[in-house]
Scaffold this motif. Structure first.
Motif, PDB file in Angstrom:
ATOM      1  N   ASP A   1      -7.551   0.460  -4.469  1.00  0.00           N
ATOM      2  CA  ASP A   1      -7.016   1.138  -3.287  1.00  0.00           C
ATOM      3  C   ASP A   1      -7.626   2.531  -3.183  1.00  0.00           C
ATOM      4  O   ASP A   1      -7.404   3.383  -4.044  1.00  0.00           O
ATOM      5  CB  ASP A   1      -5.493   1.226  -3.403  1.00  0.00           C
TER       6      ASP A   1
ATOM      7  N   ALA B   1       1.226   7.041  -6.764  1.00  0.00           N
ATOM      8  CA  ALA B   1       0.163   7.997  -7.089  1.00  0.00           C
ATOM      9  C   ALA B   1       0.620   9.432  -6.830  1.00  0.00           C
ATOM     10  O   ALA B   1       0.352  10.338  -7.630  1.00  0.00           O
ATOM     11  CB  ALA B   1      -1.088   7.678  -6.268  1.00  0.00           C
ATOM     12  N   ARG B   2       1.318   9.654  -5.729  1.00  0.00           N
ATOM     13  CA  ARG B   2       1.846  10.989  -5.432  1.00  0.00           C
ATOM     14  C   ARG B   2       2.815  11.444  -6.516  1.00  0.00           C
ATOM     15  O   ARG B   2       2.799  12.610  -6.950  1.00  0.00           O
ATOM     16  CB  ARG B   2       2.566  10.976  -4.084  1.00  0.00           C
TER      17      ARG B   2
ATOM     18  N   ALA C   1       0.830  -1.208   0.000  1.00  0.00           N
ATOM     19  CA  ALA C   1       0.000   0.000   0.000  1.00  0.00           C
ATOM     20  C   ALA C   1       0.862   1.255   0.000  1.00  0.00           C
ATOM     21  O   ALA C   1       0.512   2.259  -0.640  1.00  0.00           O
ATOM     22  CB  ALA C   1      -0.930  -0.010   1.217  1.00  0.00           C
ATOM     23  N   GLU C   2       1.993   1.227   0.711  1.00  0.00           N
ATOM     24  CA  GLU C   2       2.870   2.393   0.746  1.00  0.00           C
ATOM     25  C   GLU C   2       3.440   2.696  -0.625  1.00  0.00           C
ATOM     26  O   GLU C   2       3.510   3.866  -1.040  1.00  0.00           O
ATOM     27  CB  GLU C   2       4.010   2.160   1.740  1.00  0.00           C
TER      28      GLU C   2
ATOM     29  N   ARG D   1      -5.807  10.223  -4.185  1.00  0.00           N
ATOM     30  CA  ARG D   1      -4.660  10.962  -4.708  1.00  0.00           C
ATOM     31  C   ARG D   1      -4.888  11.333  -6.173  1.00  0.00           C
ATOM     32  O   ARG D   1      -4.580  12.448  -6.611  1.00  0.00           O
ATOM     33  CB  ARG D   1      -3.389  10.129  -4.577  1.00  0.00           C
TER      34      ARG D   1
ATOM     35  N   VAL E   1      -6.918   4.966  -1.250  1.00  0.00           N
ATOM     36  CA  VAL E   1      -5.915   6.024  -1.123  1.00  0.00           C
ATOM     37  C   VAL E   1      -5.427   6.456  -2.497  1.00  0.00           C
ATOM     38  O   VAL E   1      -5.261   7.652  -2.777  1.00  0.00           O
ATOM     39  CB  VAL E   1      -4.736   5.548  -0.248  1.00  0.00           C
ATOM     40  N   VAL E   2      -5.204   5.495  -3.371  1.00  0.00           N
ATOM     41  CA  VAL E   2      -4.787   5.814  -4.746  1.00  0.00           C
ATOM     42  C   VAL E   2      -5.876   6.591  -5.463  1.00  0.00           C
ATOM     43  O   VAL E   2      -5.604   7.576  -6.161  1.00  0.00           O
ATOM     44  CB  VAL E   2      -4.444   4.517  -5.513  1.00  0.00           C
TER      45      VAL E   2
ATOM     46  N   ARG F   1       2.129   1.893  -3.535  1.00  0.00           N
ATOM     47  CA  ARG F   1       1.039   2.389  -4.401  1.00  0.00           C
ATOM     48  C   ARG F   1       0.766   3.870  -4.133  1.00  0.00           C
ATOM     49  O   ARG F   1       0.568   4.659  -5.068  1.00  0.00           O
ATOM     50  CB  ARG F   1      -0.230   1.570  -4.164  1.00  0.00           C
ATOM     51  N   GLU F   2       0.758   4.250  -2.860  1.00  0.00           N
ATOM     52  CA  GLU F   2       0.492   5.648  -2.523  1.00  0.00           C
ATOM     53  C   GLU F   2       1.621   6.550  -3.031  1.00  0.00           C
ATOM     54  O   GLU F   2       1.366   7.650  -3.550  1.00  0.00           O
ATOM     55  CB  GLU F   2       0.342   5.776  -1.001  1.00  0.00           C
ATOM     56  N   ARG F   3       2.856   6.099  -2.913  1.00  0.00           N
ATOM     57  CA  ARG F   3       3.979   6.890  -3.410  1.00  0.00           C
ATOM     58  C   ARG F   3       3.934   7.020  -4.927  1.00  0.00           C
ATOM     59  O   ARG F   3       4.276   8.069  -5.480  1.00  0.00           O
ATOM     60  CB  ARG F   3       5.297   6.245  -2.967  1.00  0.00           C
TER      61      ARG F   3
END
Length: 360
Positions: A219, A196-197, A189-190, A225, A221-222, A192-194
């Protein structure tokens, strides 16, 4: 059998056979009439055992232990060999990757090679300050393969370094989005979030296309973002996710700001061949001005979320705040109703927003 014949048949040089003898691995006890060593069948079998164990990666010391120590555990030996082999393969793969990246940088001379190596080492440093400097230098001074920047961005946990890496990626061209797309599919998950950022920081159609696809990512969070980034670029496909963020109270202020910016965009230029008014003649509508179709759509989407069962006061208050900068009658009517809400905080918030809209 004399040593020369043993060397010919076994493939082990006479020099190595003498070395085995000096270490005590092989002890030929036979002698010819002339006093030369004579290897027995058992000696030759032991030589083949030694070579077999060496082929697995054992040192000569370990070979001796394996052959002579009755308590030597083969299972432990095999486990150690597997571990060491994996470490060796990982080191070789890391070297291969580094060489590939140096080659991809297109060095013109040794100075370029050394500079690229220094930057790659900086990106992998234990010091956050060194990693940040390397990221900034990668974008400003020396070419660093985009793959190295992407790998660093997807693994970076320091906020400042991550920001520098995203900035460097934004300067790196069209290759970054393709590589970052793999990060969106990571099991972490970390990561994937990075990813997307990082995509959100990259301009251009390639990144925008991936962000658009990410609106349907599993996800959440994705998805969020991607919605913030796309909404800031004027993509209305982000509206449903942004509305959900306001309702859920996750980055709701940022989401409300993006929705307000979308709602206040001037209408698109006509497509029927007529000449659109110049930008200075078409200012963005004020909160009480004439609503565009999009501003009404955004207001309606926010209001609809108040009609689903018992909505907590905190959600009603966030919706009232989000409607503050959305122009048009739909938003005004919703705020008028919320100004009479049974929850005093909600009512006061809506009434205050209406006062601001009236004075705008």
């Amino acid at each position: 059998m004399l040593i020369g014949e043993v060397a010919r048949r076994s493939g082990v040089s006479a020099r190595m056979l003498r070395h085995y003898e000096s270490l005590g691995l092989v002890r030929p006890e036979g002698r010819t009439g002339g006093g030369y060593r004579s290897y027995s069948g058992e000696d030759i079998r032991r030589i083949f055992h030694i070579e077999s164990l060496r082929s697995l990666g054992l040192s000569l010391r370990e070979v001796g232990q394996a052959l002579d120590d009755p308590g030597f555990a083969p299972s432990k030996l095999v486990d150690d060999l597997i571990r060491r082999t994996r470490e060796r393969i990982a080191a070789e793969e890391a070297l291969l990757t580094r060489l590939g990246r140096i080659g991809a940088a297109g060095p013109a001379g040794w100075e370029d090679v050394l500079q690229t190596v220094a930057l790659l080492q900086g990106l992998g440093s234990d010091s956050a300050g060194k990693r940040q400097r390397a990221a900034l230098e990668a974008a400003e001074e020396a070419p660093v393969p985009v793959e190295a920047l992407v790998e660093a961005a997807l693994s970076e946990g320091d906020t400042n370094v991550a920001g520098a890496l995203r900035w460097a990626l934004a300067q790196s061209g069209d290759e970054g989005p393709v590589l970052l797309a793999k990060g969106l599919r990571s099991p972490s998950a970390e990561v994937r979030e990075r990813a997307a950022r990082s995509l959100a920081a990259i301009p251009g159609e390639a990144a925008a296309g991936l962000l658009h696809s990410a609106l349907g990512h599993v996800d959440v969070v994705v998805r969020r973002r991607a919605a913030l980034a796309l909404g800031a670029r004027g993509d209305t496909a982000a509206v449903p996710t942004l509305v959900g963020m306001v309702v859920d109270g996750v980055n709701d202020v940022d989401a409300a700001d993006v929705l307000a910016a979308l709602a206040n965009r001037p209408p698109p230029a006509p497509s029927d061949g007529t000449t659109a008014a110049p930008p200075e003649a078409a200012p963005a509508p004020s909160p009480d001005g004439t609503a565009t179709a999009l501003s009404d759509e955004i207001a309606a989407a926010l209001v609809r979320r108040l009609a689903h069962g018992a909505v907590p006061p905190s959600v009603r208050r966030r919706v009232a705040q989000a409607l503050a900068d959305v122009p048009g009658a739909t938003a005004s009517h919703a705020l008028e109703e919320l100004s009479h809400d049974e929850d005093r905080a909600v009512a006061l918030t809506a009434a205050y927003v209406l006062t601001l809209r009236a004075s705008a």
